[in-house]
Design a protein around this motif. Structure first.
Motif, PDB file in Angstrom:
ATOM      1  N   MET A   1       1.794 -23.594 -31.585  1.00 13.00           N
ATOM      2  CA  MET A   1       2.393 -23.362 -33.002  1.00 13.00           C
ATOM      3  C   MET A   1       1.249 -22.384 -33.538  1.00 13.00           C
ATOM      4  SD  MET A   1       3.599 -26.202 -35.591  1.00 13.00           S
ATOM      5  CE  MET A   1       3.666 -25.780 -37.240  1.00 13.00           C
ATOM      6  N   ARG A   2       1.928 -21.501 -34.364  1.00 12.06           N
ATOM      7  CA  ARG A   2       0.918 -20.599 -35.241  1.00 12.06           C
ATOM      8  C   ARG A   2       1.517 -20.660 -36.622  1.00 12.06           C
ATOM      9  NH1 ARG A   2       1.810 -15.500 -36.964  1.00 12.06           N
ATOM     10  NH2 ARG A   2      -0.041 -14.218 -37.212  1.00 12.06           N
ATOM     11  N   LEU A   3       0.450 -20.902 -37.395  1.00 15.85           N
ATOM     12  CA  LEU A   3       0.573 -20.997 -38.917  1.00 15.85           C
ATOM     13  C   LEU A   3       0.368 -19.706 -39.331  1.00 15.85           C
ATOM     14  CD1 LEU A   3       1.269 -22.904 -41.352  1.00 15.85           C
ATOM     15  CD2 LEU A   3      -1.249 -23.353 -41.460  1.00 15.85           C
ATOM     16  N   GLY A   4       1.289 -19.032 -40.057  1.00 13.73           N
ATOM     17  CA  GLY A   4       1.107 -17.706 -40.899  1.00 13.73           C
ATOM     18  C   GLY A   4       1.113 -17.448 -42.175  1.00 13.73           C
ATOM     19  N   LEU A   5       1.635 -18.633 -42.955  1.00 18.43           N
ATOM     20  CA  LEU A   5       1.851 -18.649 -44.511  1.00 18.43           C
ATOM     21  C   LEU A   5       1.552 -20.143 -45.167  1.00 18.43           C
ATOM     22  CD1 LEU A   5       2.601 -17.159 -46.988  1.00 18.43           C
ATOM     23  CD2 LEU A   5       5.097 -17.660 -46.649  1.00 18.43           C
ATOM     24  N   LEU A   6       0.800 -20.059 -46.177  1.00 15.86           N
ATOM     25  CA  LEU A   6       0.580 -21.302 -46.576  1.00 15.86           C
ATOM     26  C   LEU A   6       1.055 -21.091 -48.061  1.00 15.86           C
ATOM     27  CD1 LEU A   6      -0.723 -24.229 -47.103  1.00 15.86           C
ATOM     28  CD2 LEU A   6      -2.794 -22.859 -47.520  1.00 15.86           C
ATOM     29  N   VAL A   7       1.707 -22.150 -48.484  1.00 18.37           N
ATOM     30  CA  VAL A   7       2.392 -22.096 -50.076  1.00 18.37           C
ATOM     31  C   VAL A   7       1.699 -23.158 -50.508  1.00 18.37           C
ATOM     32  CG1 VAL A   7       4.277 -21.890 -51.695  1.00 18.37           C
ATOM     33  CG2 VAL A   7       4.355 -20.661 -49.372  1.00 18.37           C
ATOM     34  N   MET A   8       0.851 -23.020 -51.640  1.00 17.84           N
ATOM     35  CA  MET A   8       0.082 -24.293 -52.431  1.00 17.84           C
ATOM     36  C   MET A   8       0.565 -24.006 -53.882  1.00 17.84           C
ATOM     37  SD  MET A   8      -3.857 -23.689 -51.111  1.00 17.84           S
ATOM     38  CE  MET A   8      -4.405 -24.655 -52.182  1.00 17.84           C
ATOM     39  N   SER A   9       0.840 -25.240 -54.235  1.00 19.94           N
ATOM     40  CA  SER A   9       1.465 -25.359 -55.521  1.00 19.94           C
ATOM     41  C   SER A   9       0.708 -26.328 -56.451  1.00 19.94           C
ATOM     42  CB  SER A   9       2.978 -26.051 -55.640  1.00 19.94           C
ATOM     43  OG  SER A   9       2.865 -27.411 -55.411  1.00 19.94           O
ATOM     44  N   SER A  10      -0.635 -26.308 -56.020  1.00 18.92           N
ATOM     45  CA  SER A  10      -1.384 -27.034 -56.969  1.00 18.92           C
ATOM     46  C   SER A  10      -2.845 -26.507 -57.095  1.00 18.92           C
ATOM     47  CB  SER A  10      -1.458 -28.429 -56.594  1.00 18.92           C
ATOM     48  OG  SER A  10      -2.494 -29.409 -57.154  1.00 18.92           O
ATOM     49  N   PRO A  11      -3.629 -26.604 -58.129  1.00 24.70           N
ATOM     50  CA  PRO A  11      -5.005 -25.890 -58.111  1.00 24.70           C
ATOM     51  C   PRO A  11      -6.037 -26.805 -57.267  1.00 24.70           C
ATOM     52  CG  PRO A  11      -4.484 -26.897 -60.171  1.00 24.70           C
ATOM     53  CD  PRO A  11      -3.088 -26.834 -59.544  1.00 24.70           C
ATOM     54  N   MET A  12      -5.588 -27.983 -57.222  1.00 25.87           N
ATOM     55  CA  MET A  12      -6.512 -28.792 -56.316  1.00 25.87           C
ATOM     56  C   MET A  12      -5.567 -29.629 -55.148  1.00 25.87           C
ATOM     57  SD  MET A  12      -9.447 -28.741 -57.778  1.00 25.87           S
ATOM     58  CE  MET A  12     -10.438 -29.844 -57.997  1.00 25.87           C
ATOM     59  N   GLY A  30      -6.774 -19.587 -38.273  1.00 25.75           N
ATOM     60  CA  GLY A  30      -7.046 -18.146 -38.168  1.00 25.75           C
ATOM     61  C   GLY A  30      -7.206 -17.590 -39.396  1.00 25.75           C
ATOM     62  N   GLN A  31      -8.186 -16.537 -39.631  1.00 23.82           N
ATOM     63  CA  GLN A  31      -8.619 -15.930 -40.631  1.00 23.82           C
ATOM     64  C   GLN A  31      -7.502 -15.107 -41.301  1.00 23.82           C
ATOM     65  OE1 GLN A  31     -11.546 -16.568 -42.406  1.00 23.82           O
ATOM     66  NE2 GLN A  31     -11.527 -18.109 -40.710  1.00 23.82           N
ATOM     67  N   GLN A  32      -6.328 -14.849 -40.523  1.00 22.90           N
ATOM     68  CA  GLN A  32      -5.316 -13.836 -41.214  1.00 22.90           C
ATOM     69  C   GLN A  32      -4.045 -14.860 -41.916  1.00 22.90           C
ATOM     70  OE1 GLN A  32      -5.493 -10.703 -41.464  1.00 22.90           O
ATOM     71  NE2 GLN A  32      -7.612 -11.138 -40.635  1.00 22.90           N
ATOM     72  N   LEU A  33      -4.448 -16.056 -42.073  1.00 21.27           N
ATOM     73  CA  LEU A  33      -3.650 -16.975 -42.761  1.00 21.27           C
ATOM     74  C   LEU A  33      -3.365 -16.325 -44.218  1.00 21.27           C
ATOM     75  CD1 LEU A  33      -2.028 -19.580 -42.881  1.00 21.27           C
ATOM     76  CD2 LEU A  33      -4.195 -20.736 -43.599  1.00 21.27           C
ATOM     77  N   LYS A  34      -1.939 -16.340 -44.420  1.00 19.74           N
ATOM     78  CA  LYS A  34      -1.577 -15.509 -45.833  1.00 19.74           C
ATOM     79  C   LYS A  34      -1.407 -16.794 -46.639  1.00 19.74           C
ATOM     80  CE  LYS A  34      -0.324 -11.536 -43.537  1.00 19.74           C
ATOM     81  NZ  LYS A  34       0.978 -10.616 -43.256  1.00 19.74           N
ATOM     82  N   VAL A  35      -1.521 -16.614 -48.169  1.00 16.97           N
ATOM     83  CA  VAL A  35      -1.373 -17.839 -48.988  1.00 16.97           C
ATOM     84  C   VAL A  35      -0.584 -17.136 -50.363  1.00 16.97           C
ATOM     85  CG1 VAL A  35      -2.656 -19.420 -50.364  1.00 16.97           C
ATOM     86  CG2 VAL A  35      -3.481 -18.779 -48.398  1.00 16.97           C
ATOM     87  N   ILE A  36       0.154 -18.170 -50.592  1.00 23.00           N
ATOM     88  CA  ILE A  36       0.878 -17.763 -51.931  1.00 23.00           C
ATOM     89  C   ILE A  36       0.428 -19.003 -52.656  1.00 23.00           C
ATOM     90  CG2 ILE A  36       2.914 -17.687 -53.178  1.00 23.00           C
ATOM     91  CD1 ILE A  36       4.232 -16.281 -50.872  1.00 23.00           C
ATOM     92  N   LEU A  37      -0.357 -18.793 -53.840  1.00 20.18           N
ATOM     93  CA  LEU A  37      -0.815 -19.878 -54.646  1.00 20.18           C
ATOM     94  C   LEU A  37      -0.061 -20.075 -56.123  1.00 20.18           C
ATOM     95  CD1 LEU A  37      -2.954 -21.954 -54.796  1.00 20.18           C
ATOM     96  CD2 LEU A  37      -4.687 -20.275 -55.864  1.00 20.18           C
ATOM     97  N   LEU A  38       0.709 -21.200 -56.190  1.00 16.20           N
ATOM     98  CA  LEU A  38       1.456 -21.207 -57.413  1.00 16.20           C
ATOM     99  C   LEU A  38       0.598 -22.189 -58.360  1.00 16.20           C
ATOM    100  CD1 LEU A  38       4.764 -22.190 -55.202  1.00 16.20           C
ATOM    101  CD2 LEU A  38       4.104 -20.207 -56.063  1.00 16.20           C
ATOM    102  N   LEU A  39       0.447 -21.744 -59.611  1.00  9.77           N
ATOM    103  CA  LEU A  39      -0.174 -22.076 -60.580  1.00  9.77           C
ATOM    104  C   LEU A  39       0.281 -22.170 -61.882  1.00  9.77           C
ATOM    105  CD1 LEU A  39      -3.638 -20.584 -59.368  1.00  9.77           C
ATOM    106  CD2 LEU A  39      -2.828 -22.768 -58.957  1.00  9.77           C
TER     107      LEU A  39
END
Length: 77
Positions: A1-12, A30-39
């Motif tokens: 299983m490959r994780l390609g995107l992380l969506v975080m909705s908390s600053p902590m 993996g270092q290429q993991l992309k992130v959308i940070l919701l703040l």
């Protein structure tokens, strides 16, 4: 299983700043993991996250257009 995107909705996450959490997950996924940070407040985002081309920021509550723009910028289809 490959994780390609992380969506975080908390600053902590369990008291861990997002920078440390993202680094830890990139060690696993993996270092290429992309992130959308919701703040609530975009002013508190550390400079290293603002400069990371694999990270996009969005203000809560997230407008659908903003989320689609972040996905497009990260080339997530």
């Amino acid at each position: 299983m490959r994780l390609g995107l992380l969506v975080m909705s908390s600053p902590m996450i369990c008291g861990t700043p997002p920078t440390r959490a993202i680094c830890a997950l990139r060690e696993i996924a993996g270092q290429q993991l992309k992130v959308i940070l919701l703040l609530d407040n975009l002013w508190c985002v550390p400079g290293e996250l603002r400069r990371d081309p694999r990270v996009r920021l969005a203000r809560k509550p997230v407008e659908p257009e903003a989320l689609l723009a972040a996905l497009s910028a990260l080339r997530i289809h």
